[in-house]
Design an enzyme around this catalytic site. Structure first.
Site, PDB file in Angstrom:
ATOM      1  N   PRO A   6      -0.637   7.816  -6.173  1.00  0.00           N
ATOM      2  CA  PRO A   6      -0.057   8.996  -5.520  1.00  0.00           C
ATOM      3  C   PRO A   6       1.293   8.605  -4.942  1.00  0.00           C
ATOM      4  O   PRO A   6       1.408   7.571  -4.279  1.00  0.00           O
ATOM      5  CB  PRO A   6      -1.056   9.307  -4.398  1.00  0.00           C
ATOM      6  CG  PRO A   6      -1.829   8.059  -4.186  1.00  0.00           C
ATOM      7  CD  PRO A   6      -1.782   7.275  -5.455  1.00  0.00           C
ATOM      8  N   CYS A   8      -0.970   5.341   4.280  1.00  0.00           N
ATOM      9  CA  CYS A   8       0.436   5.664   4.493  1.00  0.00           C
ATOM     10  C   CYS A   8       0.963   4.954   5.751  1.00  0.00           C
ATOM     11  O   CYS A   8       0.414   5.133   6.842  1.00  0.00           O
ATOM     12  CB  CYS A   8       0.614   7.174   4.639  1.00  0.00           C
ATOM     13  SG  CYS A   8       2.309   7.578   5.024  1.00  0.00           S
ATOM     14  N   GLY A  24       2.368   2.276  -9.197  1.00  0.00           N
ATOM     15  CA  GLY A  24       3.248   3.255  -8.581  1.00  0.00           C
ATOM     16  C   GLY A  24       4.672   3.097  -9.068  1.00  0.00           C
ATOM     17  O   GLY A  24       5.088   3.672 -10.085  1.00  0.00           O
TER      18      GLY A  24
HETATM   19  C1  FMN Z   1       8.154   6.988  -3.276  1.00  0.00           C
HETATM   20  C2  FMN Z   1       6.755   6.606  -2.893  1.00  0.00           C
HETATM   21  C3  FMN Z   1       5.908   7.547  -2.376  1.00  0.00           C
HETATM   22  C4  FMN Z   1       4.592   7.211  -2.036  1.00  0.00           C
HETATM   23  N1  FMN Z   1       3.731   8.182  -1.608  1.00  0.00           N
HETATM   24  C5  FMN Z   1       2.422   7.893  -1.409  1.00  0.00           C
HETATM   25  C6  FMN Z   1       1.466   8.922  -1.148  1.00  0.00           C
HETATM   26  O1  FMN Z   1       1.793  10.110  -1.100  1.00  0.00           O
HETATM   27  N2  FMN Z   1       0.161   8.546  -0.965  1.00  0.00           N
HETATM   28  C7  FMN Z   1      -0.232   7.238  -1.026  1.00  0.00           C
HETATM   29  O2  FMN Z   1      -1.432   6.946  -0.879  1.00  0.00           O
HETATM   30  N3  FMN Z   1       0.646   6.263  -1.283  1.00  0.00           N
HETATM   31  C8  FMN Z   1       1.952   6.548  -1.503  1.00  0.00           C
HETATM   32  N4  FMN Z   1       2.821   5.562  -1.860  1.00  0.00           N
HETATM   33  C9  FMN Z   1       2.314   4.191  -2.052  1.00  0.00           C
HETATM   34  C10 FMN Z   1       1.945   3.969  -3.533  1.00  0.00           C
HETATM   35  O3  FMN Z   1       0.878   4.817  -3.905  1.00  0.00           O
HETATM   36  C11 FMN Z   1       1.540   2.503  -3.793  1.00  0.00           C
HETATM   37  O4  FMN Z   1       0.441   2.182  -2.988  1.00  0.00           O
HETATM   38  C12 FMN Z   1       2.659   1.526  -3.478  1.00  0.00           C
HETATM   39  O5  FMN Z   1       3.899   1.957  -4.001  1.00  0.00           O
HETATM   40  C13 FMN Z   1       2.344   0.132  -4.032  1.00  0.00           C
HETATM   41  O6  FMN Z   1       2.156   0.182  -5.428  1.00  0.00           O
HETATM   42  P1  FMN Z   1       3.324  -0.275  -6.463  1.00  0.00           P
HETATM   43  O7  FMN Z   1       3.745  -1.656  -6.073  1.00  0.00           O
HETATM   44  O8  FMN Z   1       2.670  -0.195  -7.801  1.00  0.00           O
HETATM   45  O9  FMN Z   1       4.448   0.696  -6.286  1.00  0.00           O
HETATM   46  C14 FMN Z   1       4.144   5.875  -2.174  1.00  0.00           C
HETATM   47  C15 FMN Z   1       5.005   4.928  -2.691  1.00  0.00           C
HETATM   48  C16 FMN Z   1       6.298   5.264  -3.056  1.00  0.00           C
HETATM   49  C17 FMN Z   1       7.185   4.215  -3.641  1.00  0.00           C
END
Ligand code: FMN
Length: 362
Positions: free
Chosen positions: A35, A119, A245
């Site tokens: 998400p 979050c 993400g």
């Molecule tokens: C732009 C952005 C928005 C995000 N919004 C949410 C969100 O709405 N809900 C959530 O649980 N995590 C949110 N996250 C966290 C991501 O879901 C994820 O846990 C985090 O980016 C780490 O994963 P990654 O290294 O694959 O990006 C957000 C991350 C980014 C970069």
């Protein structure tokens, strides 16, 4: 050109290893689209689905916003048949609001309902929601229980390792939430205090997975940016699947690339100009349709750089793409890019993961 890696051990995929969340049947080692506020909206989800995401989530939705009938929150409930299975994510710090929000979500008929306990941003975490709830496990249990009792959907949770370095309580959290009925848990390998700093640490995620009391699927999340890393982490940490993400932003091909690598040990070639532009066009058209001509075109502007990354002397085209106002004109420019760059061989460069510590909306 396909590059064969020499130290690859083929993965034996069997039916008994399929992953289930309630009645949702996922393949072995599913790849989940994380998400992401302002990113994982229906247009973006459409291109991730086309490129191999097995389960996707909406952006997080405020439970208070849903109850107040706030337009922005309601709009985030939009899900489409072609993207199924899809989960709707909500956040909040109050049992009654979360319970009411869960009932609203239930009526929109997604495949699952996810609660955000991860979050880190102040306006959420310091008001007792998101990762803020990690400081108070009994509250987390009550909130989760309230949601589970208010919906017929499978409930899942996404969270972090703990509040800070000294309070990494994810092992306790996993047991307690499983006991009140969650059906899968996604863990981002950082604490709240870390925000996006440093590297995600997956050792504790592995410990949760190894706990014999834990029977629900455990999904690892944090810093996966290549097929090689995905397979290495799968083997090293034993998770049931991976949530991705940032690496998918502008590069939805990451999902198919990982699945292909896990099955065959081959790194797929970088997508061609034709593929990049086709995905970009679909993203644009979906944005236009779902957000309307003004917002749809404006919000699409931040994506062109990512789709066109690695193309030499693209600046002039990019300037046109981010200034034009009509969808047909933008499509014409995209078609010009295909004619101009057709046959261009992209280098396979590492995906850059932006540190959202300062910039991130959540
Ligand atoms: C732009 C952005 C928005 C995000 N919004 C949410 C969100 O709405 N809900 C959530 O649980 N995590 C949110 N996250 C966290 C991501 O879901 C994820 O846990 C985090 O980016 C780490 O994963 P990654 O290294 O694959 O990006 C957000 C991350 C980014 C970069």
């Amino acid at each position: 050109m396909k590059v064969q890696l020499f130290n690859f051990e083929p993965q034996h995929l069997t039916l008994s290893n399929l992953v289930k969340i309630g009645n949702i049947q996922l393949p072995e080692f599913p790849l989940l689209l994380a998400p992401m506020e302002d990113v994982s909206d229906p247009p973006f989800r459409a291109v991730c689905k086309d490129n191999g995401a097995h389960l996707m989530y909406t952006e997080f939705i405020s439970s208070e916003g849903l109850i107040r009938d706030a337009i922005k929150s309601k709009k985030k409930l939009d899900i489409f048949d072609y993207e199924k299975p899809v989960g709707i994510q909500i956040f909040g710090g109050d049992e009654e609001s979360l319970s009411l929000a869960a009932k609203i979500v239930d009526a929109t008929n997604p495949d699952l309902l996810d609660i955000n306990f991860g979050c880190p941003v102040k306006k959420v975490a310091c008001r007792g929601a998101g990762a803020g709830v990690l400081k108070d496990v009994p509250l987390m249990v009550r909130l989760t229980d309230a949601v589970v009792k208010s919906t017929s959907l499978p409930v899942t949770v996404k969270t972090r390792l703990g509040w800070d370095e000294n309070t990494k309580n994810i092992e306790e959290v996993a047991e307690r939430l499983q006991d009140v009925g969650i059906q899968a848990l996604a863990i981002h390998g950082r604490t709240r205090v870390q925000m996006y700093k440093g590297s995600a640490a997956w050792e504790l995620i592995a410990k949760v997975k190894e706990n014999p009391r834990i029977t629900i699927p455990i999904f690892g999340n944090g810093d996966i940016d290549s097929p090689q890393k995905a397979l290495e982490y799968k083997n090293r940490y034993g998770v049931d699947g991976i949530m991705i993400g940032r690496a998918a932003i502008g590069y939805p091909w990451i999902f198919n690339e990982i699945s292909h690598y896990v099955k065959t040990g081959e790194i797929l070639p970088a997508p061609s100009v034709e593929e990049r532009v086709a995905v970009c066009k679909k993203h644009l058209i979906k944005s236009f349709e779902w957000k309307g001509p003004i917002v749809g075109i404006n919000e699409m502007r931040r994506h062109y750089t990512n789709y066109l990354k690695g193309m030499p002397n693209i600046r002039e085209y990019r300037t046109k793409l981010v200034t034009l106002k009509g969808v047909e004109e933008i499509i014409e420019v995209l078609d010009e890019i295909v004619s101009e760059y057709s046959g261009y061989e992209f280098e396979k460069t590492p995906i850059e993961l932006i540190n959202y510590h300062e910039k991130c909306a959540v």
